[in-house]
Design a protein around this motif. Sequence first.
Motif, PDB file in Angstrom:
ATOM      1  N   SER A  10      40.054  30.086  -1.568  1.00  0.00           N
ATOM      2  CA  SER A  10      40.432  31.259  -0.777  1.00  0.00           C
ATOM      3  C   SER A  10      41.902  31.103  -0.463  1.00  0.00           C
ATOM      4  CB  SER A  10      39.585  31.372   0.469  1.00  0.00           C
ATOM      5  OG  SER A  10      39.801  30.258   1.300  1.00  0.00           O
ATOM      6  N   ARG A  11      42.224  30.453   0.700  1.00  0.00           N
ATOM      7  CA  ARG A  11      43.628  30.338   1.066  1.00  0.00           C
ATOM      8  C   ARG A  11      44.117  28.909   0.940  1.00  0.00           C
ATOM      9  NH1 ARG A  11      42.258  34.537   5.638  1.00  0.00           N
ATOM     10  NH2 ARG A  11      40.263  33.770   4.946  1.00  0.00           N
ATOM     11  N   PHE A  12      43.563  28.164   0.013  1.00  0.00           N
ATOM     12  CA  PHE A  12      43.965  26.768  -0.155  1.00  0.00           C
ATOM     13  C   PHE A  12      44.966  26.671  -1.299  1.00  0.00           C
ATOM     14  CE2 PHE A  12      43.146  22.818  -2.555  1.00  0.00           C
ATOM     15  CZ  PHE A  12      43.757  21.960  -1.660  1.00  0.00           C
ATOM     16  N   LEU A  61      35.856  18.619  14.566  1.00  0.00           N
ATOM     17  CA  LEU A  61      36.188  19.144  13.233  1.00  0.00           C
ATOM     18  C   LEU A  61      37.531  18.573  12.774  1.00  0.00           C
ATOM     19  CD1 LEU A  61      35.993  21.327  10.910  1.00  0.00           C
ATOM     20  CD2 LEU A  61      37.123  22.892  12.498  1.00  0.00           C
ATOM     21  N   GLU A  62      37.571  18.006  11.574  1.00  0.00           N
ATOM     22  CA  GLU A  62      38.848  17.554  11.009  1.00  0.00           C
ATOM     23  C   GLU A  62      39.196  18.425   9.803  1.00  0.00           C
ATOM     24  OE1 GLU A  62      39.547  13.352  10.559  1.00  0.00           O
ATOM     25  OE2 GLU A  62      41.356  13.715   9.358  1.00  0.00           O
ATOM     26  N   ILE A  63      40.394  18.986   9.841  1.00  0.00           N
ATOM     27  CA  ILE A  63      40.863  19.876   8.765  1.00  0.00           C
ATOM     28  C   ILE A  63      41.783  19.081   7.845  1.00  0.00           C
ATOM     29  CG2 ILE A  63      42.233  21.950   8.280  1.00  0.00           C
ATOM     30  CD1 ILE A  63      41.361  23.020  11.037  1.00  0.00           C
ATOM     31  N   GLY A  64      41.415  18.953   6.576  1.00  0.00           N
ATOM     32  CA  GLY A  64      42.258  18.209   5.624  1.00  0.00           C
ATOM     33  C   GLY A  64      42.184  16.718   5.870  1.00  0.00           C
ATOM     34  N   PHE A  65      40.975  16.130   5.724  1.00  0.00           N
ATOM     35  CA  PHE A  65      40.801  14.720   6.096  1.00  0.00           C
ATOM     36  C   PHE A  65      41.327  13.739   5.044  1.00  0.00           C
ATOM     37  CE2 PHE A  65      36.475  15.999   4.523  1.00  0.00           C
ATOM     38  CZ  PHE A  65      36.387  15.168   3.401  1.00  0.00           C
ATOM     39  N   MET A 112      33.607  20.979   1.238  1.00  0.00           N
ATOM     40  CA  MET A 112      34.629  20.728   0.213  1.00  0.00           C
ATOM     41  C   MET A 112      35.345  22.027  -0.182  1.00  0.00           C
ATOM     42  SD  MET A 112      34.313  18.240  -3.064  1.00  0.00           S
ATOM     43  CE  MET A 112      33.653  19.343  -4.277  1.00  0.00           C
ATOM     44  N   ASP A 113      36.004  22.622   0.787  1.00  0.00           N
ATOM     45  CA  ASP A 113      36.745  23.855   0.489  1.00  0.00           C
ATOM     46  C   ASP A 113      37.715  24.130   1.636  1.00  0.00           C
ATOM     47  OD1 ASP A 113      37.569  26.233  -0.694  1.00  0.00           O
ATOM     48  OD2 ASP A 113      35.564  26.738  -1.380  1.00  0.00           O
ATOM     49  N   ASP A 114      38.316  25.294   1.612  1.00  0.00           N
ATOM     50  CA  ASP A 114      39.265  25.716   2.634  1.00  0.00           C
ATOM     51  C   ASP A 114      38.586  25.726   4.015  1.00  0.00           C
ATOM     52  OD1 ASP A 114      41.037  27.090   4.248  1.00  0.00           O
ATOM     53  OD2 ASP A 114      41.248  28.798   2.896  1.00  0.00           O
ATOM     54  N   ALA A 115      39.213  25.050   4.966  1.00  0.00           N
ATOM     55  CA  ALA A 115      38.646  24.972   6.317  1.00  0.00           C
ATOM     56  C   ALA A 115      38.411  26.353   6.919  1.00  0.00           C
ATOM     57  CB  ALA A 115      39.589  24.180   7.209  1.00  0.00           C
ATOM     58  N   ARG A 116      39.208  27.308   6.509  1.00  0.00           N
ATOM     59  CA  ARG A 116      39.106  28.644   7.101  1.00  0.00           C
ATOM     60  C   ARG A 116      37.718  29.253   6.852  1.00  0.00           C
ATOM     61  NH1 ARG A 116      42.850  32.626   8.957  1.00  0.00           N
ATOM     62  NH2 ARG A 116      41.454  34.257   9.656  1.00  0.00           N
ATOM     63  N   LEU A 133      45.747  16.381  10.749  1.00  0.00           N
ATOM     64  CA  LEU A 133      46.607  15.203  10.680  1.00  0.00           C
ATOM     65  C   LEU A 133      47.434  15.205   9.408  1.00  0.00           C
ATOM     66  CD1 LEU A 133      43.922  12.699  12.022  1.00  0.00           C
ATOM     67  CD2 LEU A 133      45.586  14.062  13.299  1.00  0.00           C
ATOM     68  N   PHE A 134      48.723  15.209   9.588  1.00  0.00           N
ATOM     69  CA  PHE A 134      49.676  15.209   8.482  1.00  0.00           C
ATOM     70  C   PHE A 134      49.383  16.324   7.469  1.00  0.00           C
ATOM     71  CE2 PHE A 134      49.631  11.222  10.611  1.00  0.00           C
ATOM     72  CZ  PHE A 134      50.972  10.955  10.785  1.00  0.00           C
ATOM     73  N   PRO A 135      49.309  17.561   7.970  1.00  0.00           N
ATOM     74  CA  PRO A 135      49.098  18.688   7.044  1.00  0.00           C
ATOM     75  C   PRO A 135      50.294  18.797   6.093  1.00  0.00           C
ATOM     76  CG  PRO A 135      49.757  19.469   9.233  1.00  0.00           C
ATOM     77  CD  PRO A 135      49.520  17.996   9.365  1.00  0.00           C
ATOM     78  N   ARG A 147      51.490  27.091   5.222  1.00  0.00           N
ATOM     79  CA  ARG A 147      51.225  26.036   6.207  1.00  0.00           C
ATOM     80  C   ARG A 147      49.906  26.291   6.939  1.00  0.00           C
ATOM     81  NH1 ARG A 147      57.391  24.949   8.604  1.00  0.00           N
ATOM     82  NH2 ARG A 147      57.921  23.460   6.958  1.00  0.00           N
ATOM     83  N   VAL A 148      49.138  25.216   7.084  1.00  0.00           N
ATOM     84  CA  VAL A 148      47.822  25.338   7.746  1.00  0.00           C
ATOM     85  C   VAL A 148      47.994  25.719   9.215  1.00  0.00           C
ATOM     86  CG1 VAL A 148      45.886  23.932   8.564  1.00  0.00           C
ATOM     87  CG2 VAL A 148      46.493  23.888   6.162  1.00  0.00           C
ATOM     88  N   VAL A 149      49.045  25.141   9.843  1.00  0.00           N
ATOM     89  CA  VAL A 149      49.293  25.541  11.234  1.00  0.00           C
ATOM     90  C   VAL A 149      50.083  26.850  11.190  1.00  0.00           C
ATOM     91  CG1 VAL A 149      50.291  24.908  13.457  1.00  0.00           C
ATOM     92  CG2 VAL A 149      49.295  23.138  11.976  1.00  0.00           C
TER      93      VAL A 149
END
Length: 237
Positions: A10-12, A61-65, A112-116, A133-135, A147-149
């Motif tokens: 999607s938006r990854f 929830l961890e985004i981009g682990f 295993m996909d876009d956190a969104r 962490l460290f996006p 950017r994720v943020v």
Amino acid sequence: MKNLENIQGSRFYGRRQSKPLKKSSATRLKKYFPIYSVVLPEDGLLDYQKLFSHNPDEIWLEIGFGKGEHLKEQAKSNPHIGILGCEPFINGVSGLVDHIHKENLSNVRFFMDDARLLMDALPDASISRVFILFPDPWPKKRHHKRRVVCAGNLKVISRILKDGAELRIATDHQDYRRWILARLLENSDFTWQADGPENWHKRSADWPATRYEQKALEAGRKSAYMTFIRTSRKQVA
Ligand SMILES: C[S@@+](CC[C@H](N)C(=O)[O-])C[C@H]1O[C@@H](n2cnc3c(N)ncnc32)[C@H](O)[C@@H]1O
């Protein structure tokens, strides 16, 4: 419905695979995928509490682990918590599955996909802690929208966080740090828990290290560890 053979984007914007998985890791991923991966409902919200067998006190929830070092340590130290991790990079998910296997972790689930996609399926005020962490910093101006943020994702994170819940963000990228602070300081849904660099240049004891933090250290870059608190909905209303 998504499965290992049918991963849709999607938006990854990052990569989904680097080198081929070792045979043992591929076998392990195949074995654990149906047990530990989150399957989103076709419509409606995810019944997230049913994902875990231990009736967790809280859901984090961890985004981009990445390869899951931080997620694994949090899961080990907090067995009463249920931890969801999102990571579209299959080599990263395989790394997490190896940790799950070695440490016998049962309080972890991965998407295993876009956190969104996962966040959109979570109910309001369901999550007690979010980690980013460290996006990827996407340093080129024309890539900043990746950017994720960003305002859109912060709106969703604000929706799913409980009042008083924590959003933890780390970065070693100066420009991204300024970008993150600008977006969060102007957002009345969050307050920043720091009064100066002496607070945010140090990682607290309950904040395990990650692979990218290690890379930054080796390259001589300082990291910032920022904790934001979801403001109470009552105060805003
Ligand atoms: C620079 S790496 C950092 C990995 C890890 N957090 C660490 O500190 O070692 C950023 C990770 O975020 C993941 N990522 C990027 N966009 C994402 C998204 N929309 N949803 C979930 N993960 C994402 C990437 O695949 C990548 O593994």
